[in-house]
Design a protein around this motif. Structure first.
Motif, PDB file in Angstrom:
ATOM      1  N   GLU A  20      -8.983  -0.185  -4.392  1.00  0.00           N
ATOM      2  CA  GLU A  20      -7.672  -0.906  -3.693  1.00  0.00           C
ATOM      3  C   GLU A  20      -8.391  -1.061  -2.069  1.00  0.00           C
ATOM      4  N   CYS A  21      -9.073   0.076  -1.806  1.00  0.00           N
ATOM      5  CA  CYS A  21      -9.769  -0.146  -0.484  1.00  0.00           C
ATOM      6  C   CYS A  21     -11.012  -1.363  -0.460  1.00  0.00           C
ATOM      7  N   ARG A  22     -11.617  -1.402  -1.697  1.00  0.00           N
ATOM      8  CA  ARG A  22     -12.663  -2.415  -1.728  1.00  0.00           C
ATOM      9  C   ARG A  22     -12.204  -3.650  -1.357  1.00  0.00           C
ATOM     10  N   ARG A  23     -10.775  -3.922  -2.459  1.00  0.00           N
ATOM     11  CA  ARG A  23     -10.137  -5.180  -2.286  1.00  0.00           C
ATOM     12  C   ARG A  23      -9.757  -5.560  -0.806  1.00  0.00           C
ATOM     13  N   ARG A  24      -9.127  -4.645  -0.317  1.00  0.00           N
ATOM     14  CA  ARG A  24      -8.680  -5.160   1.178  1.00  0.00           C
ATOM     15  C   ARG A  24      -9.731  -4.823   2.208  1.00  0.00           C
ATOM     16  N   LYS A  25     -10.994  -4.426   1.936  1.00  0.00           N
ATOM     17  CA  LYS A  25     -12.143  -4.183   2.487  1.00  0.00           C
ATOM     18  C   LYS A  25     -11.862  -3.470   3.630  1.00  0.00           C
ATOM     19  N   VAL A  26     -11.528  -2.127   3.296  1.00  0.00           N
ATOM     20  CA  VAL A  26     -11.200  -1.028   4.524  1.00  0.00           C
ATOM     21  C   VAL A  26     -11.916   0.256   3.901  1.00  0.00           C
ATOM     22  N   ARG A  27     -12.250   1.160   4.953  1.00  0.00           N
ATOM     23  CA  ARG A  27     -12.922   2.521   4.402  1.00  0.00           C
ATOM     24  C   ARG A  27     -12.144   3.427   3.789  1.00  0.00           C
ATOM     25  N   ALA A  35      -6.901  14.312  -3.392  1.00  0.00           N
ATOM     26  CA  ALA A  35      -7.461  13.410  -4.364  1.00  0.00           C
ATOM     27  C   ALA A  35      -7.132  11.865  -3.916  1.00  0.00           C
ATOM     28  N   VAL A  36      -6.229  11.649  -3.264  1.00  0.00           N
ATOM     29  CA  VAL A  36      -5.758  10.308  -2.993  1.00  0.00           C
ATOM     30  C   VAL A  36      -6.311  10.033  -1.525  1.00  0.00           C
ATOM     31  N   CYS A  37      -6.797   8.896  -1.389  1.00  0.00           N
ATOM     32  CA  CYS A  37      -7.102   8.180   0.183  1.00  0.00           C
ATOM     33  C   CYS A  37      -5.975   8.080   1.037  1.00  0.00           C
ATOM     34  N   GLU A  38      -6.137   8.408   2.283  1.00  0.00           N
ATOM     35  CA  GLU A  38      -5.112   8.294   3.038  1.00  0.00           C
ATOM     36  C   GLU A  38      -4.359   6.606   3.207  1.00  0.00           C
ATOM     37  N   ASN A  39      -5.236   5.672   2.915  1.00  0.00           N
ATOM     38  CA  ASN A  39      -4.738   4.184   2.904  1.00  0.00           C
ATOM     39  C   ASN A  39      -3.924   4.074   1.609  1.00  0.00           C
ATOM     40  N   CYS A  40      -4.228   4.681   0.456  1.00  0.00           N
ATOM     41  CA  CYS A  40      -3.303   4.476  -0.700  1.00  0.00           C
ATOM     42  C   CYS A  40      -2.242   5.510  -0.643  1.00  0.00           C
ATOM     43  N   ARG A  43       0.135   3.612   1.707  1.00  0.00           N
ATOM     44  CA  ARG A  43       0.797   2.192   0.897  1.00  0.00           C
ATOM     45  C   ARG A  43       1.494   2.539  -0.412  1.00  0.00           C
ATOM     46  N   GLY A  44       1.367   3.721  -0.849  1.00  0.00           N
ATOM     47  CA  GLY A  44       1.830   3.750  -2.287  1.00  0.00           C
ATOM     48  C   GLY A  44       1.221   3.167  -3.619  1.00  0.00           C
ATOM     49  N   THR A  45      -0.149   2.958  -3.188  1.00  0.00           N
ATOM     50  CA  THR A  45      -0.912   2.301  -4.366  1.00  0.00           C
ATOM     51  C   THR A  45      -1.556   3.395  -5.138  1.00  0.00           C
ATOM     52  N   ALA A  46      -2.088   2.912  -6.376  1.00  0.00           N
ATOM     53  CA  ALA A  46      -2.776   3.735  -7.219  1.00  0.00           C
ATOM     54  C   ALA A  46      -4.372   3.935  -6.657  1.00  0.00           C
ATOM     55  N   CYS A  47      -4.817   5.006  -6.327  1.00  0.00           N
ATOM     56  CA  CYS A  47      -6.401   5.328  -5.773  1.00  0.00           C
ATOM     57  C   CYS A  47      -7.267   5.682  -6.753  1.00  0.00           C
ATOM     58  N   LEU A  48      -7.941   4.515  -7.278  1.00  0.00           N
ATOM     59  CA  LEU A  48      -8.729   4.626  -8.434  1.00  0.00           C
ATOM     60  C   LEU A  48     -10.357   4.594  -7.887  1.00  0.00           C
ATOM     61  N   SER A  49     -11.079   5.543  -8.439  1.00  0.00           N
ATOM     62  CA  SER A  49     -12.506   5.393  -8.060  1.00  0.00           C
ATOM     63  C   SER A  49     -13.113   4.247  -8.798  1.00  0.00           C
ATOM     64  N   GLN A  50     -14.482   3.773  -7.991  1.00  0.00           N
ATOM     65  CA  GLN A  50     -14.975   2.577  -8.766  1.00  0.00           C
ATOM     66  C   GLN A  50     -15.719   3.253  -9.875  1.00  0.00           C
ATOM     67  N   GLU A  51     -16.018   4.822 -10.051  1.00  0.00           N
ATOM     68  CA  GLU A  51     -16.544   5.191 -11.261  1.00  0.00           C
ATOM     69  C   GLU A  51     -15.590   4.630 -12.553  1.00  0.00           C
ATOM     70  N   GLU A  73      12.135   2.198  -3.327  1.00  0.00           N
ATOM     71  CA  GLU A  73      12.979   3.361  -3.168  1.00  0.00           C
ATOM     72  C   GLU A  73      12.167   4.584  -2.936  1.00  0.00           C
ATOM     73  N   GLN A  74      11.245   4.864  -4.178  1.00  0.00           N
ATOM     74  CA  GLN A  74      10.573   6.137  -4.048  1.00  0.00           C
ATOM     75  C   GLN A  74       9.594   6.004  -3.069  1.00  0.00           C
ATOM     76  N   LEU A  75       8.808   4.727  -2.620  1.00  0.00           N
ATOM     77  CA  LEU A  75       8.076   4.859  -1.366  1.00  0.00           C
ATOM     78  C   LEU A  75       8.665   5.325  -0.052  1.00  0.00           C
ATOM     79  N   VAL A  76       9.986   4.548   0.044  1.00  0.00           N
ATOM     80  CA  VAL A  76      10.766   5.153   1.470  1.00  0.00           C
ATOM     81  C   VAL A  76      11.272   6.643   1.187  1.00  0.00           C
ATOM     82  N   GLU A  77      11.586   7.164   0.105  1.00  0.00           N
ATOM     83  CA  GLU A  77      11.971   8.494  -0.079  1.00  0.00           C
ATOM     84  C   GLU A  77      10.734   9.581   0.340  1.00  0.00           C
ATOM     85  N   ARG A  78       9.587   8.914  -0.361  1.00  0.00           N
ATOM     86  CA  ARG A  78       8.324   9.800  -0.070  1.00  0.00           C
ATOM     87  C   ARG A  78       7.985   9.829   1.476  1.00  0.00           C
TER      88      ARG A  78
END
Length: 614
Positions: A20-27, A35-40, A43-51, A73-78
């Protein structure tokens, strides 16, 4: 091998970004234990390693609307859950709270109690104990309710007496750091968040923030907070007196005491006070609370407070050259004072050992209302202190300003002697500064007039009566300076240090004038580098410029004639030994004595002293 785990891919050494960070070109940024990066996570997105193979992102159209809404709603609640955790993390440890709860209840912790209900109603209740007051809401509570507790804790610590600070040495941090941290956390995470403050409790939080900043002496921050609060109140249509079922109220306790007119009154009251203190524009919020119909149903103390608020608005709007408007406001303030019994105006005795916490609180509120009344009178009449007229049209204003300044300083000494908390109610310090300046101006003019009596036989000086009150006036001014200097002695009180730096040379000027040195005094309203109260020395330390917002700058410059000889004595009859030649102004010297036979030795000494005085 378990087929549930996807097959790993070979990636280039050093690759750390998720898909996801590669697609968005952010670090990618990972917390130490996450285990989940700060950006994901944000944003509430899946943090999947390029492995692992990249899973194709489904198109928005292929996801049912119900699923998408559920995810939002889940994201807002989170995100609210995370905000609540961050706010709770700012709360001191239970050990620190146990220590704080052993302190006497600070006065500042209760003065916000009148935000939603009139003081006449809240004064009938016994204040809660520190343990009740400093208890966090239950888990899962709205972030605004947690922020409110943080702000209440901040105001509680604001009122800690210096004598009790020693009991706080076992805290994990200094009590000042704890106080600042809890308040700044609430401001940063909640009261400046537009999505969170659209409720009555959110509005209340902003108003407590403004009171905290005002008590701390941060007048501009308080003024800006009140502007935010006013905007929220207008969005909720509180200025129209609406109390609709759709109005967002988070707790049943607030719904039971909510009064839109009362909240608007407190908004306007604080705004008018800060605008007067800073010389800044006031808000345009409607003042329904001041209508004759609303005033009829008020208790005397509430009615007087509302009249004060209306008069503050008129003072801000009035034209100072329109004396009839000034006299009209003065008359209305007299009527406001008459709302209360005569003995209500006596100085409260806050040091009485037999008074309980509730009585001290009530007496302090009474004192604050007295300060408010005298502040309005000083602001009303201060502009005429440096004016003169053959018909004595400004005499009433000058005498009123002097008498009110005495009343203010007497109450300041009583208040700060019994409640010397360094981070609480700094507005009284500014009022003491203004009052001291007014008294010094009066005595300087009185001294100059008495010198004028000797030269010009002018018996109509408005301040001639001050000769006998000068010792007591000087005493209370010196006591005021001592109190402020004691507050500045620790080196951490910037406000007290600033005021002390102005009052020391100001009192020295007043003392020098009594000794014979004279000063020219004028005012200016030009742009100033600073917007708050300040002063600076000039002319090598012989002059002083004092800036008071809303009024302007008062300039004290040394160098006017000073003579001491009997009233009515003619200049030609003065002997050499009768001349007092301190601070001689050559122009005035020449105009007064042109055509008069002056001994050569006296004239030569006069010019020599003038040159020496700069």
């Amino acid at each position: 091998m378990d087929g549930s785990e996807p097959k790993r891919r070979k990636v280039r050494k050093g690759t750390q970004n998720c898909w996801e960070c590669r697609r968005r070109k952010v670090r990618c940024i990972f917390a130490a234990t996450e285990a989940v990066c700060e950006n994901c996570r944000r944003r509430g997105t899946a943090c999947l390693s390029q492995e692992y193979p990249d899973e194709p992102m489904p198109s928005a159209g292929s996801i049912p609307v119900e699923t998408r809404l559920g995810r939002v709603e889940q994201l807002v609640e989170r995100l609210y859950e995370e905000l609540s955790r961050a706010l709770t993390a700012a709360w001191p440890s239970q050990r620190d709270i146990d220590i704080i709860c052993t302190l006497p209840v600070g006065l500042s912790a209760h003065l916000h109690g009148g935000i939603c209900t009139p003081y006449s109603s809240s004064m009938r209740w016994d204040p809660p104990s520190p343990r009740e007051m400093l208890k966090l809401p239950p888990p899962g509570s709205h972030p605004v309710l947690i922020a409110r507790k943080l702000l209440v804790l901040g105001t509680f610590l604001q009122g800690v007496l210096p004598s009790a600070i020693q009991e706080l040495t076992d805290l994990g941090s200094s009590y000042h750091d704890v106080m600042s941290h809890v308040v700044e956390s609430a401001i940063r995470l909640v009261t400046t968040n537009e999505d969170l403050i659209r409720s009555v409790e959110g509005l209340e939080c902003i108003m407590i923030e403004a009171e905290y900043q005002n008590y701390a002496g941060n007048l501009h921050r308080a003024w800006m907070a009140m502007r935010r609060a006013t905007t929220v109140a207008q969005m909720m249509a509180l200025h129209r007196g609406l109390n609709s079922p759709s109005l967002k109220i988070l707790t049943q306790e607030m719904r039971a005491i909510f009064n839109p007119d009362q909240i608007c009154f407190r908004l306007v009251e604080m705004d008018r006070y800060l605008s007067l203190m800073l010389g800044l524009p006031c808000t345009s919020l409607e003042a329904r609370f001041a209508s004759s119909e609303s005033l009829k149903g008020c208790q005397p103390i509430d009615r007087m407070q509302r009249i004060h608020c209306t008069m503050a608005d008129r003072i801000l709007q009035r034209n100072e050259n329109n004396l009839s408007e000034t006299h009209d406001i003065d008359t209305l303030l007299q009527k406001a004072a008459a709302e209360m019994p005569p003995q209500w105006w006596l100085i409260p005795d806050l040091s009485a050992s037999n008074m309980g916490g509730t009585e001290v609180l009530h007496e302090t509120i009474r004192l604050m209302d007295q300060f408010s009344h005298y502040h309005l009178l000083i602001r009303l009449h201060l502009p005429y202190m440096l004016r003169s007229s053959p018909d004595h049209r400004y005499d009433h204003s000058k005498i009123t300003a002097v008498n009110v300044s005495r009343e203010t300083l007497a109450r300041f000494v009583a208040f700060r002697t019994s409640n010397p908390a360094h981070f609480y109610c700094r507005g009284t310090d500014f009022l003491a500064f203004i009052s001291t300046t007014v008294l010094c101006l009066a005595h300087l003019e009185s001294r100059g007039r008495r010198q004028g009596l000797a030269l010009n036989s002018n018996p109509g000086a408005v301040f001639s009566f001050l000769a006998h009150s000068r010792p007591s006036d000087r005493g209370i001014m010196e006591r005021t300076l001592e109190i402020i200097e004691s507050m500045a002695r620790a080196g951490t009180d910037a406000i007290a240090s600033k005021i002390a730096r102005i009052l020391r040379p100001l009192l020295a000027i007043e003392a020098n004038a009594v000794s014979g040195t004279s000063y020219s005094i004028n005012s200016s309203t030009g742009d100033e580098e600073e917007l708050e109260y300040h002063g600076k020395l000039s002319n090598g330390g012989k002059g002083l410029h004092v800036h008071i917002p809303y009024f302007g700058t008062i300039n004290f410059e040394r160098g006017a004639i000073s003579k001491s000889f009997p009233v009515g004595a003619g200049v030609a009859g003065v002997e050499d030994d009768d001349w007092d030649l301190q601070g001689v102004d050559v122009a005035l010297f020449d105009s007064l004595f042109r055509g008069t036979t002056i001994p050569d030795a006296v004239e030569e000494e006069a010019w020599t002293q003038w040159a020496g005085n700069g």
